[in-house]
Design a protein around this motif. Structure first.
Motif: not given
Length: 230
Positions: A89-98, A129-133
């Motif tokens: 819920d707090i990742l929106k707008g972030k780029i998540l590098i997995d 989809d609101e987080v770019f993984v």
């Protein structure tokens, strides 16, 4: 610029934290246990020259809130999905590098892909989809990351559905880790990239080869012929 590493108290996370800090980035370690993150940040800072001691530790949610844009997920596969469920819920707008690889619990020389096809795809499904993984850094060993006397010995394959986010991550890896990174396409490529890791593990533990901690390298034909001549 600040970078948050969730799972930053593990071997890979620590190696990344030191390398980014040495490149001038502010690094925030995240852990479910805040005290553990604080202890890890203190340990890492003490190993760096004073002017690069810019690593701090917090609980996961606080660590994410302090990041400008990039969140690196570096947790064991067993905790991958649960960790993302707790912070999505707090990742929106972030780029998540997995950077997580779904290795088989009983045999790390094998991969155990989830139903989604890869850890990267599983992450995208959880966070929405609101987080770019973006999948990256899957094939770099923790030993290599922590050996600060040498550059990263392999190239980095970067994949994900958003091209702009992919290019940002490639730029981050190039500048922050002094490594070569390639655009490997959309998120489906993670199935192939993540599956390379257990193959590397098998090769590295084999008594048939005189090395360990090998990675992959993308070579042009001219580079290959030049190397043979040298």
């Amino acid at each position: 610029m600040s970078i948050t590493i969730i799972g930053g108290t593990g071997p890979q996370g620590k190696g990344l934290a030191k390398r980014f800090a040495l490149s001038g980035y502010k690094v925030i370690l995240g852990s479910r246990n805040r005290e553990r993150a604080e202890e890890a940040s203190s340990e890492l800072n003490s190993a760096l020259p004073e002017k690069f001691r810019n690593i701090s530790g917090f609980d996961n949610k606080t660590a994410i809130s302090k990041s400008n844009e990039f969140i690196i997920l570096s947790v064991p596969w067993e905790g991958h999905n649960q960790t993302l469920e707790e912070v999505k819920d707090i990742l929106k707008g972030k780029i998540l590098i997995d950077i997580v690889v779904p290795l088989d619990r009983k045999d790390p020389k094998k991969v155990d892909m989830p139903d989604e096809g890869s850890a990267t795809e599983a992450a995208q499904k959880i966070v929405g989809d609101e987080v770019f993984v973006i999948g990256a850094l899957h094939n770099v060993s923790a030993h290599v990351l922590n050996n600060l006397e040498s550059n990263i010995n392999c190239d980095i394959l970067v994949c994900g559905n958003n091209l702009v986010a992919r290019l940002k991550v490639i730029d981050l890896i190039t500048k922050g880790l002094n490594a070569v990174a390639y655009n490997a396409g959309d998120i489906l490529s993670a199935r192939c990239i993540e599956a390379i890791t257990p193959i590397l593990i098998r090769i590295n533990v084999s008594k048939a080869v005189p090395f360990t901690n090998a990675g992959i390298k993308i070579w042009s034909p001219s580079d290959w012929f030049k190397n043979r001549e040298d």
